[in-house]
Scaffold this motif. Structure first.
Motif, PDB file in Angstrom:
ATOM      1  N   ALA A  41       0.832  -1.210   0.000  1.00  0.00           N
ATOM      2  CA  ALA A  41       0.000   0.000   0.000  1.00  0.00           C
ATOM      3  C   ALA A  41       0.864   1.257   0.000  1.00  0.00           C
ATOM      4  N   ARG A  42       1.899   1.288   0.829  1.00  0.00           N
ATOM      5  CA  ARG A  42       2.782   2.462   0.898  1.00  0.00           C
ATOM      6  C   ARG A  42       3.508   2.656  -0.422  1.00  0.00           C
ATOM      7  N   ALA A  43       3.903   1.560  -1.059  1.00  0.00           N
ATOM      8  CA  ALA A  43       4.658   1.635  -2.317  1.00  0.00           C
ATOM      9  C   ALA A  43       3.769   1.882  -3.528  1.00  0.00           C
ATOM     10  N   GLY A  44       2.460   1.699  -3.357  1.00  0.00           N
ATOM     11  CA  GLY A  44       1.547   1.883  -4.485  1.00  0.00           C
ATOM     12  C   GLY A  44       1.592   0.739  -5.479  1.00  0.00           C
ATOM     13  N   VAL A  45       1.817  -0.477  -4.964  1.00  0.00           N
ATOM     14  CA  VAL A  45       1.845  -1.665  -5.823  1.00  0.00           C
ATOM     15  C   VAL A  45       0.928  -2.724  -5.218  1.00  0.00           C
ATOM     16  N   GLY A  46       0.645  -3.757  -5.972  1.00  0.00           N
ATOM     17  CA  GLY A  46      -0.096  -4.889  -5.446  1.00  0.00           C
ATOM     18  C   GLY A  46       0.838  -5.818  -4.699  1.00  0.00           C
ATOM     19  N   LYS A  47       0.308  -6.542  -3.712  1.00  0.00           N
ATOM     20  CA  LYS A  47       1.188  -7.438  -2.951  1.00  0.00           C
ATOM     21  C   LYS A  47       1.761  -8.545  -3.830  1.00  0.00           C
ATOM     22  N   GLN A  48       1.070  -8.897  -4.911  1.00  0.00           N
ATOM     23  CA  GLN A  48       1.613  -9.905  -5.824  1.00  0.00           C
ATOM     24  C   GLN A  48       2.916  -9.413  -6.460  1.00  0.00           C
ATOM     25  N   THR A  49       3.053  -8.107  -6.624  1.00  0.00           N
ATOM     26  CA  THR A  49       4.307  -7.545  -7.151  1.00  0.00           C
ATOM     27  C   THR A  49       5.446  -7.821  -6.175  1.00  0.00           C
TER      28      THR A  49
END
Length: 196
Positions: A41-49
């Protein structure tokens, strides 16, 4: 005609965002409270990434710290002015300053705790960070041996332990301040033990 987005650039941007997010969250909340979901969330990516590149939260935090240690982008090398005492004082002062820095301290404490219980992470730490740094330190000690500043038969692995183990113990147990004076004292005592 517009250029197509470069997936490599986008991937590197995401990877960097994940590493920064991991460092920030561990510093703000402590390792135990940080989750892969929070990093994503902080990085602005999906956890799958994240899971595409790392197998665990500990692996992400390790790479985040490794990235900090390689921020200068250069090879690892200790200063070599020809004066081993001065060079070691410079390095040891930088070491204690790093361990006393809150932005370094929280993530490295978290990593230390994870390494204690995760043999794979411990092996990655040894191979990717500890061993290359130790080899650079021993290379500088070898030049001091060649210059007659350190005993030619000194065990360089033990020499590194004489210098660095007290810093780690003091930091780990919070048993005393990590100051430039403390660093200088360690250098003085270690060089007495290593004298030719």
């Amino acid at each position: 005609m517009s250029e197509k987005p470069n997936p490599a650039r986008r991937s590197e941007r995401s990877r960097q965002a994940i590493l920064v997010a991991a460092r920030e969250l561990v510093s703000e909340s402590g390792y135990a409270k940080v989750s892969i979901e929070a990093i994503a969330a902080r990085a602005g990516v999906g956890k799958q990434t994240i899971y595409r590149w790392w197998s665990s939260k500990g692996a992400v935090v390790f790479d985040a710290i490794l990235e900090l240690s390689r921020a200068d982008g250069g090879d690892i090398a200790l200063p070599d002015t020809g004066d081993i005492a001065a060079d070691l004082r410079t390095v040891m002062r930088a070491t204690v300053a790093e361990f006393a820095d809150p932005s370094f301290e929280a993530p490295i404490r978290a990593l230390t705790a994870e390494i204690a219980g995760d043999p794979d992470l411990a092996a990655a730490y040894r191979d990717r960070l500890a061993r290359p740094v130790e080899e650079a330190k021993k290379a500088r000690l070898r030049t001091a041996q060649a210059a007659g500043q350190i005993a030619p038969d000194a065990d360089l692995d033990v020499a590194l332990e004489l210098l660095y183990a007290p810093v780690f113990q003091r930091w780990l147990h919070r048993s005393g301040p990590l100051t430039p004076e403390y660093a200088d004292t360690l250098v003085t005592l270690a060089l007495k033990a290593l004298a030719p």
